[in-house]
Design a protein around this motif. Structure first.
Motif, PDB file in Angstrom:
ATOM      1  N   ASN A  33       6.572  26.527   7.757  1.00 33.62           N
ATOM      2  CA  ASN A  33       6.188  27.644   8.627  1.00 33.62           C
ATOM      3  C   ASN A  33       4.728  28.036   8.451  1.00 33.62           C
ATOM      4  OD1 ASN A  33       8.840  27.914   9.699  1.00 33.62           O
ATOM      5  ND2 ASN A  33       9.438  28.985   7.818  1.00 33.62           N
ATOM      6  N   LYS A  34       3.896  27.041   8.078  1.00 38.06           N
ATOM      7  CA  LYS A  34       2.473  27.304   7.928  1.00 38.06           C
ATOM      8  C   LYS A  34       1.712  26.027   8.236  1.00 38.06           C
ATOM      9  CE  LYS A  34      -1.149  28.428   4.583  1.00 38.06           C
ATOM     10  NZ  LYS A  34      -1.479  28.598   3.155  1.00 38.06           N
ATOM     11  N   LEU A  35       0.716  26.112   9.084  1.00 40.19           N
ATOM     12  CA  LEU A  35      -0.123  24.959   9.373  1.00 40.19           C
ATOM     13  C   LEU A  35      -1.190  24.867   8.291  1.00 40.19           C
ATOM     14  CD1 LEU A  35      -0.871  22.612  11.197  1.00 40.19           C
ATOM     15  CD2 LEU A  35      -2.283  24.174  12.548  1.00 40.19           C
ATOM     16  N   GLU A  36      -0.945  24.004   7.329  1.00 38.02           N
ATOM     17  CA  GLU A  36      -1.857  23.864   6.200  1.00 38.02           C
ATOM     18  C   GLU A  36      -3.058  22.997   6.572  1.00 38.02           C
ATOM     19  OE1 GLU A  36       1.577  23.962   2.707  1.00 38.02           O
ATOM     20  OE2 GLU A  36       0.993  22.081   3.671  1.00 38.02           O
ATOM     21  N   LYS A  37      -4.203  23.365   6.052  1.00 40.08           N
ATOM     22  CA  LYS A  37      -5.400  22.552   6.239  1.00 40.08           C
ATOM     23  C   LYS A  37      -5.276  21.268   5.427  1.00 40.08           C
ATOM     24  CE  LYS A  37      -8.255  26.687   6.844  1.00 40.08           C
ATOM     25  NZ  LYS A  37      -9.388  27.495   6.306  1.00 40.08           N
ATOM     26  N   VAL A  40       0.848  -1.190   0.000  1.00 44.37           N
ATOM     27  CA  VAL A  40       0.000   0.000   0.000  1.00 44.37           C
ATOM     28  C   VAL A  40       0.882   1.237   0.000  1.00 44.37           C
ATOM     29  CG1 VAL A  40      -1.796   1.267   1.235  1.00 44.37           C
ATOM     30  CG2 VAL A  40      -1.771  -1.241   1.310  1.00 44.37           C
ATOM     31  N   PHE A  41       0.641   2.118  -0.956  1.00 39.75           N
ATOM     32  CA  PHE A  41       1.344   3.400  -1.013  1.00 39.75           C
ATOM     33  C   PHE A  41       0.367   4.493  -0.611  1.00 39.75           C
ATOM     34  CE2 PHE A  41       2.618   7.219  -3.517  1.00 39.75           C
ATOM     35  CZ  PHE A  41       3.814   7.470  -2.852  1.00 39.75           C
ATOM     36  N   GLN A  42       0.610   5.112   0.539  1.00 38.98           N
ATOM     37  CA  GLN A  42      -0.247   6.183   1.034  1.00 38.98           C
ATOM     38  C   GLN A  42       0.388   7.535   0.710  1.00 38.98           C
ATOM     39  OE1 GLN A  42      -0.847   5.285   5.224  1.00 38.98           O
ATOM     40  NE2 GLN A  42      -2.618   4.017   4.752  1.00 38.98           N
ATOM     41  N   ALA A  43      -0.181   8.208  -0.283  1.00 32.45           N
ATOM     42  CA  ALA A  43       0.325   9.521  -0.704  1.00 32.45           C
ATOM     43  C   ALA A  43      -0.380  10.581   0.127  1.00 32.45           C
ATOM     44  CB  ALA A  43       0.089   9.724  -2.190  1.00 32.45           C
ATOM     45  N   THR A  44       0.163  10.837   1.292  1.00 30.71           N
ATOM     46  CA  THR A  44      -0.443  11.799   2.208  1.00 30.71           C
ATOM     47  C   THR A  44       0.608  12.776   2.709  1.00 30.71           C
ATOM     48  OG1 THR A  44      -0.045  10.423   4.164  1.00 30.71           O
ATOM     49  CG2 THR A  44      -2.107  10.066   2.970  1.00 30.71           C
ATOM     50  N   ARG A  45       0.130  13.845   3.314  1.00 33.35           N
ATOM     51  CA  ARG A  45       1.013  14.877   3.849  1.00 33.35           C
ATOM     52  C   ARG A  45       0.476  15.261   5.230  1.00 33.35           C
ATOM     53  NH1 ARG A  45       4.196  18.882   0.772  1.00 33.35           N
ATOM     54  NH2 ARG A  45       4.462  20.795   1.963  1.00 33.35           N
ATOM     55  N   SER A  46       1.281  15.078   6.251  1.00 30.64           N
ATOM     56  CA  SER A  46       0.813  15.287   7.621  1.00 30.64           C
ATOM     57  C   SER A  46       0.805  16.762   8.009  1.00 30.64           C
ATOM     58  CB  SER A  46       1.710  14.520   8.598  1.00 30.64           C
ATOM     59  OG  SER A  46       2.994  15.111   8.642  1.00 30.64           O
ATOM     60  N   MET A  47       0.074  17.068   9.086  1.00 31.07           N
ATOM     61  CA  MET A  47       0.087  18.435   9.605  1.00 31.07           C
ATOM     62  C   MET A  47       1.489  18.836  10.041  1.00 31.07           C
ATOM     63  SD  MET A  47      -3.377  19.235  11.772  1.00 31.07           S
ATOM     64  CE  MET A  47      -3.321  17.819  12.861  1.00 31.07           C
ATOM     65  N   GLU A  48       2.205  17.883  10.645  1.00 37.05           N
ATOM     66  CA  GLU A  48       3.568  18.193  11.115  1.00 37.05           C
ATOM     67  C   GLU A  48       4.481  18.570   9.962  1.00 37.05           C
ATOM     68  OE1 GLU A  48       1.878  15.140  14.027  1.00 37.05           O
ATOM     69  OE2 GLU A  48       1.735  15.651  11.900  1.00 37.05           O
ATOM     70  N   GLN A  49       4.331  17.872   8.830  1.00 36.43           N
ATOM     71  CA  GLN A  49       5.166  18.189   7.678  1.00 36.43           C
ATOM     72  C   GLN A  49       4.857  19.582   7.152  1.00 36.43           C
ATOM     73  OE1 GLN A  49       7.774  17.032   6.228  1.00 36.43           O
ATOM     74  NE2 GLN A  49       7.737  18.471   4.517  1.00 36.43           N
ATOM     75  N   SER A  50       3.595  19.976   7.176  1.00 32.28           N
ATOM     76  CA  SER A  50       3.248  21.304   6.669  1.00 32.28           C
ATOM     77  C   SER A  50       3.866  22.404   7.529  1.00 32.28           C
ATOM     78  CB  SER A  50       1.723  21.467   6.617  1.00 32.28           C
ATOM     79  OG  SER A  50       1.168  21.601   7.918  1.00 32.28           O
TER      80      SER A  50
END
Length: 452
Positions: free
Chosen positions: A383-387, A369-379
């Protein structure tokens, strides 16, 4: 004199793979699905640019209609343009809506267009037509795919599949709306569109109605450590869908972040809930047969559906106490790879490693399984908390584009947040057409013609 000919069977490439590929996606810029606008996409490898692309509410190849939106000056090999065409209240054909109870829907082996079409033109000459479509029967109707093992099929999936809200107006929490929700559509609609892998994180809620004696109603789908949906209702939707469509669906119980630590009995209770709600349609491994001795990722669709079974459950069986840990309705989790803590360039490098399947790749001849996701921590590294929608809007087009090359032929499960911002289902179907064709035509005929 000897002449040698190779007889190779050819098939017509789908329209999407010829000329300049165009397709529609749903924007993530609005707060609700009804308020969302359609996006026109073209490419990759769009070198013979059309003069203009338009969105229509009818098929422009069968009727003369004015475009709802029109774009020109298409100069790049790929691109995405947000239009002012609103999705509105989206309805499926009769029988495929979640509230169409006690109906037998029409099958759509090649998909069914919703009233959102996109077409490219040179002047008045129509070049290509595509549409926003449902694909409720693609896996059961795609030629030869039923003889392929699951590990060789490109299976489109969603990450945090149950992290949606039915009515955003009734959900007051900004945290839930902006950071917990990960899909625009409920699980039923995801399956109707063509998703065939669902990822569930499960939590146990100790607070129950004093009049409710069913412990199964303690189990919730969780995302970002927040309870989102009761699991039982989602299981009912999955069961109803597979009974109508005869499609194979994979349920991956990937983690248990709330209420399970040092409580193996809760895993046992969850297994009881699965038996109760979907047990009659779950594939049961028969270890006394050759088929039963296979790993679940080695099973073909034909083998799974032989006894009217349609669901494969992936579960960390080591979490269950004995004898439940040896349940024949559970398959061990497949290898899982996530891009949650990577930037975009790292994701590309990681995909290159995984999808190459070289000796150095951690992926070999197995289910994965390849999960193409982006965590809040990575955003936060930017220097911006992305939704959640912002993160998906950045990553999804990149991953979707990269998968349209040779990597689609080595993909297994690919799971995304907000899949509706991509055409991942079409990409998977076309890749599987190619894989199934190659499997069915492994041997070509070599004729030698002798002339004196």
């Amino acid at each position: 004199m000897y002449l040698s000919f190779l007889l190779i069977i050819c098939y017509n490439l789908p329209l999407l793979l010829r000329a300049c590929p165009i397709y529609l996606t749903i924007s993530l810029e609005s707060k609700t699905l009804q308020d969302a606008n359609l996006e026109i996409n073209w490419g990759p490898e769009c070198h013979d640019h059309p003069e203009w692309i338009g969105i229509f509410n009818e098929d422009p190849s069968t009727a003369y209609v004015h475009p709802e939106a029109r774009i020109t000056d298409i100069n790049n090999s790929s691109g995405k343009v947000l239009t002012n065409v609103n999705v509105g209240k989206l309805r499926f054909p009769f029988g495929w809506n979640i509230n169409d109870i006690n109906t037998v829907p029409i099958e759509y082996p090649k998909g069914k267009c919703l009233p959102y079409y996109v077409a490219s033109f040179n002047g008045s000459e129509l070049l290509t037509v595509e549409c926003l479509k449902i694909q409720p029967n693609w896996m059961s109707k795609l030629e030869h795919i039923a003889q392929m093992p699951l590990k060789d099929i490109f299976i489109p999936g969603t990450h945090a599949s149950g992290a949606y809200i039915n009515n955003s107006a009734k959900t007051k929490s900004v945290l839930v709306k902006d950071y917990v929700v990960a899909q625009q559509f409920d699980v039923w609609s995801q399956l109707v569109f063509g998703i065939r892998y669902l990822d569930f994180s499960i939590g146990f809620d100790k607070i129950v109605d004093v009049y409710d004696t069913s412990i199964g109603d303690n189990f919730y789908i969780v995302n970002e450590n927040k309870f989102v949906q009761p699991l039982r209702n989602v299981l009912k939707d999955v069961r109803r869908f597979v009974k109508l469509s005869h499609e194979v669906v994979i349920l991956d119980f990937s983690c248990f972040p709330i209420g399970f630590y040092k409580h193996p009995e809760r895993h046992s209770n969850l297994l009881h809930l699965l038996h109760e709600e979907i047990g009659d349609v779950v594939y049961i491994r028969n270890t006394s047969t050759t088929e039963g001795s296979k790993q679940c990722f080695e099973l073909t669709i034909d083998e799974i559906r032989k006894n009217n079974k349609y669901i494969i459950i992936l579960y960390p069986v080591q979490e269950l106490p004995y004898p439940e840990s040896e349940s024949k309705m559970l398959c061990p989790n497949w290898k899982r790879f996530s891009t949650a803590f990577m930037n975009t360039s790292q994701v590309l490098d990681y995909m290159r490693l995984l999808f190459s399947k070289k000796d150095t790749s951690p992926v070999q001849n197995e289910g994965w399984v390849f999960q193409a996701t982006r965590s809040m921590e990575q955003s936060l590294n930017n220097n911006k908390l992305e939704k959640a929608k912002e993160r998906a809007a950045i990553l999804n087009p990149k991953v979707s584009s990269w998968l349209k090359g040779p990597w689609s032929l080595t993909a297994n499960v690919v799971a995304l947040d907000y899949f509706s911002n991509t055409n991942i289902i079409d990409v998977a179907i076309y890749a599987n057409m190619h894989k199934a064709f190659n499997m069915a035509n492994k041997n070509f005929i070599n004729f030698e013609i002798v002339s004196n």
